[in-house]
Scaffold this motif. Structure first.
Motif, mmCIF file in Angstrom:
data_model
loop_
_atom_site.group_PDB
_atom_site.id
_atom_site.type_symbol
_atom_site.label_atom_id
_atom_site.label_comp_id
_atom_site.label_asym_id
_atom_site.label_seq_id
_atom_site.Cartn_x
_atom_site.Cartn_y
_atom_site.Cartn_z
ATOM 1 N N ASP A 324 63.490 37.727 70.501
ATOM 2 C CA ASP A 324 62.641 38.764 70.689
ATOM 3 C C ASP A 324 62.054 39.384 69.792
ATOM 4 O O ASP A 324 60.907 40.014 69.906
ATOM 5 C CB ASP A 324 63.450 39.957 71.645
ATOM 6 N N TYR A 325 62.525 39.150 68.632
ATOM 7 C CA TYR A 325 61.548 39.647 67.193
ATOM 8 C C TYR A 325 62.365 38.746 66.149
ATOM 9 O O TYR A 325 63.633 38.330 66.220
ATOM 10 C CB TYR A 325 61.818 40.962 66.892
ATOM 11 N N ALA A 326 61.615 38.686 64.977
ATOM 12 C CA ALA A 326 61.973 37.963 63.852
ATOM 13 C C ALA A 326 61.571 38.402 62.655
ATOM 14 O O ALA A 326 60.162 38.692 62.610
ATOM 15 C CB ALA A 326 62.110 36.505 63.916
ATOM 16 N N GLY A 327 62.114 38.870 61.577
ATOM 17 C CA GLY A 327 61.393 39.340 60.257
ATOM 18 C C GLY A 327 61.519 38.210 59.240
ATOM 19 O O GLY A 327 61.998 37.096 59.531
ATOM 20 N N PRO A 328 60.727 38.281 58.009
ATOM 21 C CA PRO A 328 60.696 37.427 57.082
ATOM 22 C C PRO A 328 62.146 37.077 56.663
ATOM 23 O O PRO A 328 63.087 37.867 56.562
ATOM 24 C CB PRO A 328 59.702 38.050 56.071
ATOM 25 N N PHE A 329 62.166 36.169 55.709
ATOM 26 C CA PHE A 329 63.539 35.839 55.006
ATOM 27 C C PHE A 329 63.424 36.554 53.653
ATOM 28 O O PHE A 329 62.494 36.352 53.066
ATOM 29 C CB PHE A 329 63.577 34.270 54.904
ATOM 30 N N ASN A 330 64.831 37.024 53.275
ATOM 31 C CA ASN A 330 64.835 37.792 52.118
ATOM 32 C C ASN A 330 66.430 37.262 51.829
ATOM 33 O O ASN A 330 67.205 37.423 52.627
ATOM 34 C CB ASN A 330 64.583 39.060 52.083
ATOM 35 N N ASN A 331 66.661 36.770 50.526
ATOM 36 C CA ASN A 331 67.990 36.296 50.009
ATOM 37 C C ASN A 331 68.625 35.389 51.117
ATOM 38 O O ASN A 331 69.803 35.461 51.224
ATOM 39 C CB ASN A 331 68.939 37.632 49.872
ATOM 40 N N GLY A 332 67.584 34.465 51.541
ATOM 41 C CA GLY A 332 68.159 33.464 52.507
ATOM 42 C C GLY A 332 68.334 34.003 53.806
ATOM 43 O O GLY A 332 68.769 32.969 54.690
ATOM 44 N N GLU A 358 72.568 47.839 66.342
ATOM 45 C CA GLU A 358 71.435 48.635 67.142
ATOM 46 C C GLU A 358 70.096 48.532 66.503
ATOM 47 O O GLU A 358 68.994 48.649 67.120
ATOM 48 C CB GLU A 358 71.671 49.976 67.478
ATOM 49 N N GLU A 359 70.105 48.554 65.078
ATOM 50 C CA GLU A 359 68.933 48.252 64.233
ATOM 51 C C GLU A 359 69.424 47.584 62.986
ATOM 52 O O GLU A 359 70.526 47.729 62.766
ATOM 53 C CB GLU A 359 68.443 49.687 63.556
ATOM 54 N N ALA A 360 68.253 47.041 62.378
ATOM 55 C CA ALA A 360 69.008 46.159 61.187
ATOM 56 C C ALA A 360 67.508 45.992 60.336
ATOM 57 O O ALA A 360 66.488 45.563 60.830
ATOM 58 C CB ALA A 360 69.477 44.895 61.652
ATOM 59 N N MET A 361 67.690 46.184 59.105
ATOM 60 C CA MET A 361 66.475 46.360 58.053
ATOM 61 C C MET A 361 66.638 44.705 57.384
ATOM 62 O O MET A 361 67.529 44.207 57.522
ATOM 63 C CB MET A 361 66.539 47.230 57.121
ATOM 64 N N ASP A 362 65.353 44.279 56.646
ATOM 65 C CA ASP A 362 65.622 43.290 55.942
ATOM 66 C C ASP A 362 66.282 43.346 54.722
ATOM 67 O O ASP A 362 66.589 44.702 54.290
ATOM 68 C CB ASP A 362 63.924 43.229 55.496
ATOM 69 N N PHE A 363 66.903 42.401 54.252
ATOM 70 C CA PHE A 363 67.471 42.519 52.886
ATOM 71 C C PHE A 363 66.626 42.874 51.737
ATOM 72 O O PHE A 363 65.484 42.308 51.525
ATOM 73 C CB PHE A 363 68.326 41.045 52.696
ATOM 74 N N SER A 364 66.967 43.484 50.850
ATOM 75 C CA SER A 364 66.637 43.931 49.514
ATOM 76 C C SER A 364 67.727 44.080 48.577
ATOM 77 O O SER A 364 68.729 44.726 48.832
ATOM 78 C CB SER A 364 65.740 45.304 49.682
ATOM 79 N N LYS A 365 67.896 43.410 47.519
ATOM 80 C CA LYS A 365 68.689 43.441 46.553
ATOM 81 C C LYS A 365 69.947 42.966 46.813
ATOM 82 O O LYS A 365 71.072 43.697 46.615
ATOM 83 C CB LYS A 365 68.717 44.996 45.700
ATOM 84 N N GLY A 366 69.945 42.114 47.892
ATOM 85 C CA GLY A 366 71.479 41.996 48.689
ATOM 86 C C GLY A 366 71.731 42.836 49.450
ATOM 87 O O GLY A 366 73.011 42.565 49.895
ATOM 88 N N ARG A 367 71.411 44.128 49.940
ATOM 89 C CA ARG A 367 71.833 44.892 50.907
ATOM 90 C C ARG A 367 70.913 44.934 52.008
ATOM 91 O O ARG A 367 69.452 44.891 51.826
ATOM 92 C CB ARG A 367 71.995 46.076 50.113
ATOM 93 N N ALA A 368 71.259 45.316 53.257
ATOM 94 C CA ALA A 368 70.617 45.685 54.349
ATOM 95 C C ALA A 368 71.182 46.863 55.058
ATOM 96 O O ALA A 368 72.526 47.009 55.165
ATOM 97 C CB ALA A 368 70.484 44.470 55.161
ATOM 98 N N ILE A 369 70.407 47.789 55.671
ATOM 99 C CA ILE A 369 70.708 48.886 56.425
ATOM 100 C C ILE A 369 70.864 48.472 57.904
ATOM 101 O O ILE A 369 70.118 48.032 58.506
ATOM 102 C CB ILE A 369 69.766 50.105 56.055
ATOM 103 N N VAL A 370 72.078 48.698 58.462
ATOM 104 C CA VAL A 370 72.263 48.511 59.839
ATOM 105 C C VAL A 370 72.736 49.827 60.683
ATOM 106 O O VAL A 370 73.116 50.739 60.007
ATOM 107 C CB VAL A 370 73.179 47.241 60.154
#
Length: 702
Positions: A324-332, A358-370
């Protein structure tokens, strides 16, 4: 003779019963007349034969406060006696009492309840665990029993919670096993056992805790603490040492994955192959195989039939459109949405981190907020929680730390989920240049990366100004203050602006001027404020506009005149300067010579030899000779960079070169710049891309 004696005995008995009944009746009459001495005397005389109503009458006397006999304990005693003795006589007497005295068991119980209500009020005023327990024992019939039990348990829990020791909390649970605070008390007990056993930073105390309380749910936290302590350096060596020394720890797998990610932090084939040789016992060879296969592949999200998939730089489908949605690749990894939940896939389309958030952000510096159950946490690239999902808000990682808000306030955590320092704030912001703005109930301040206060004030607000100075904003003034709390001498103003190009607006007594980053006055306070001057009188390109009389002028950063006060409006300084003397705009050079006559409704600054102009609600682009580069046919034009412009025509967007060439035709509903030189093109719910730097072509799914 015997028969006569028997008849006489019966008559005498009836006489005595009648006599006692008469005494009780007279006692109630005396009670109604408030003749308490007589009533008390009569009731006491009747206790042996008419115990229930007589005890009731005595209880009423002792309960009332308008006589010298008032005594709540006596009232309680006789109230109990009135109820308990009622059932000890025959039903005919009950009927007699009802008929002659209007007295029955219901009336006795109501009176007893009244006494217990008074007892409850007294107990509430005392408000002690012992008092409530005594009430419960003393008044078992009371309708207030549940309230008393609730108040007793609440107070007992509060006492145990205040003492907050494992002894106090376990004692509470033993004494009151069925109360509503059992769950909270048990949680506090677990925490108390943990806090009383462990010493922060000392691994052996966490090991001791695990051995002593194996069923405590905080064992997981102890195991995590062991992991974090032993790997706190976040280095390849510390993770490998942890793996060897604590092989049974549940975080060993995470340590391996972090060791792997650290080793291939540049995410290149060379690093992956080198890791494989160095660590032949790595338990996740499939990660290596996948990375070697996918590491150099660049993929782009696209939409087909309202579903997201991924294509390569040639527009070839690599991951079928099923999300239903897809974001860009970060850290593979790329975030995807399915059935209103988010997860992460690799470049092979495999779900690497389950779709569960319920929510998920793109990875940055090997970390992602969920987000889970409305609360936020942070995961690493292996899907392990760095911060558990128990926070109200979490900021992005900046300078290696993030702030996280829990019910107790804001705290800062590093990339490994460790507390950066043990301080809690009422408000907190991201770090910038080694400092972060924070607020407590008593302070507004800036802190450094170690949690030390750099500068703080107890009243008003504080704002960063320059490397060495802060602005202390109070109700009616703003002053420059050093980090040590001392004020810059004679540097208080009505307002102090933000530093821009080593100049900041300061206003005092209705005049404004400029100071530099050291707080020194660079341009004297002699200028008259004009509407929104804090916005429009900021230095840009080392020049600024000011108002003199009813006209505008321009000066340089030293206060030297560049343009005299001849104009009703002046734009930003550039190769030519936009000016107006009336309804139309033109351009002047630096010698105040009109180079492009007044002809435009509005004129923007020249940048790299071109300027955007507006006429009759349409926009175009001109060069320094007023030659039309973009015709005046566009609804809007925005300069993206020195080479590209985002234009809008007939409600559609496109990209034009600085020479006026259509790079991307104006056929798109939206154009969004993702990265430097990479643009996302949206048309009819379809997505394509334009790479202005790499191949300068449109990437669309084939």
């Amino acid at each position: 003779m015997i028969k006569s004696k028997y008849i006489l005995f019966i008559v005498l008995g009836l006489f005595l019963i009648q006599l006692n009944a008469c005494k009780v009746s007279k006692g109630f009459e005396a009670l109604e007349e408030y003749n308490y001495f007589e009533a008390k005397h009569l009731f006491e005389k009747s206790l042996n034969k008419e115990a229930s109503p007589a005890a009731y009458g005595l209880s009423v006397i002792y309960l009332r406060k308008d006589n010298p006999f008032h005594n709540l304990d006596s009232a309680y005693h006789y109230a109990l006696l009135s109820v308990e003795s009622y059932s000890k006589v025959k039903h005919k007497k009950h009927e007699k009492w009802q008929e002659d005295l209007s007295y029955n068991l219901r009336k006795a119980k109501q009176h007893r309840e009244k006494i217990s209500d008074i007892g409850f009020k007294v107990t509430v005023l005392e408000n002690s665990v012992k008092g409530y327990q005594s009430f419960i024992v003393k008044y078992p019939w009371s309708s207030k029993i549940e309230q008393a039990e609730l108040k007793r348990d609440s107070l007992a829990f509060l006492n145990a919670k205040t003492e907050n020791t494992s002894f106090a909390l376990s004692s509470f649970l033993e004494k009151y096993p069925d109360n509503k605070w059992v769950s909270q008390a048990q949680s506090l007990l677990y925490r108390a056992q943990y806090d009383e056993t462990v010493m922060k930073g000392e691994t052996e105390t966490y090991v001791k805790f695990i051995d002593k309380y194996p069923n405590n749910p905080l064992v997981k936290e102890a195991q995590l603490q062991i992991y974090q302590i032993e790997s706190k350096d976040n280095t390849i060596q510390s993770y490998y040492s942890f793996i060897n020394n604590y092989s049974n720890n549940p975080h060993v797998a995470d340590a391996w994955k972090k060791l792997y990610r650290l080793s291939i932090s540049d995410y290149t084939r060379k690093n992956v192959e080198q890791f494989e040789k160095q660590y032949p016992d790595f338990p996740f060879p499939e990660l290596i195989a996948e990375d070697l296969k996918l590491i150099e592949q660049q993929l782009f999200p696209f939409v087909s039939n309202n579903k997201y998939g991924f294509m390569n730089g040639e527009g070839q489908e690599k991951i079928a459109p099923s999300f239903d949605y897809a974001g860009p690749f970060n850290n593979g990894l790329a975030v995807v949405l399915d059935n209103n939940h988010f997860g992460y896939i690799n470049k092979n389309g495999q779900i690497m981190i389950p779709i569960q958030f319920e929510e998920a952000m793109d990875f940055s510096k090997g970390r992602a907020i969920v987000q889970v159950n409305g609360m936020y946490g942070v995961i690493d690239v292996s899907g392990n929680y760095v911060l558990p999902p128990q926070f109200i808000d979490i900021g992005g990682y900046v300078e290696g730390v993030t702030y996280a808000q829990s019910p107790k306030g804001f705290q800062y955590f590093d990339l490994d989920g460790e507390l950066a320092f043990d301080l809690i704030f009422q408000e907190a912001f991201s770090f910038n240049n080694g400092m972060a703005k924070v607020k407590t109930h008593t302070l507004n301040a800036y802190i450094d990366r170690k949690g030390n206060y750099v500068c703080k004030v107890t009243n008003g607000k504080i704002r960063y100004f320059s490397d060495s100075l802060f602005v202390h904003e109070m109700r009616d003034s703003s002053c420059l203050i050093f980090a040590n709390g001392s004020y810059l001498e004679n540097q208080c103003y009505d307002q102090i602006g933000v530093l821009s190009e080593n100049r900041a607006i300061v206003e005092k007594d209705g005049k404004y001027g400029y100071i530099n980053r050291n707080g020194e006055v660079s341009i004297p306070l002699k200028y008259i404020p004009f509407p929104n001057y804090f916005q429009f009188a900021q230095f840009k390109n080392a020049h600024v506009v000011f108002k003199k009389g009813n006209r505008y002028a321009m000066m340089d950063s030293l206060g030297g005149s560049v343009l005299p006060a001849l104009f009703e409006g002046i734009g930003d300084y550039g190769e030519l300067i936009p000016i107006t003397k009336g309804d139309l705009w033109g351009y002047t050079n630096h010698n105040v010579r009109l180079k492009i006559k007044y002809q435009y409704d509005f004129a923007f600054a020249f940048i790299d030899g071109t300027a955007i102009v507006e006429k009759d609600n349409y926009f175009g682009v001109i060069d320094l000779n007023n030659e039309i580069i973009f015709p005046m046919v566009f609804e809007s034009i925005k300069r993206v960079n020195k080479q590209l412009f985002l234009v809008k025509k007939d409600g559609r967007f496109g990209l034009y070169s600085k020479e006026g060439e259509a790079i991307v035709e104006t056929t798109y509903q939206r154009i969004i710049e993702l990265d430097d030189g990479l643009f996302k093109l949206v048309k009819n719910n379809e997505i394509s891309y334009y790479n202005a730097l790499k191949n300068k072509k449109i990437i669309a799914n084939k």
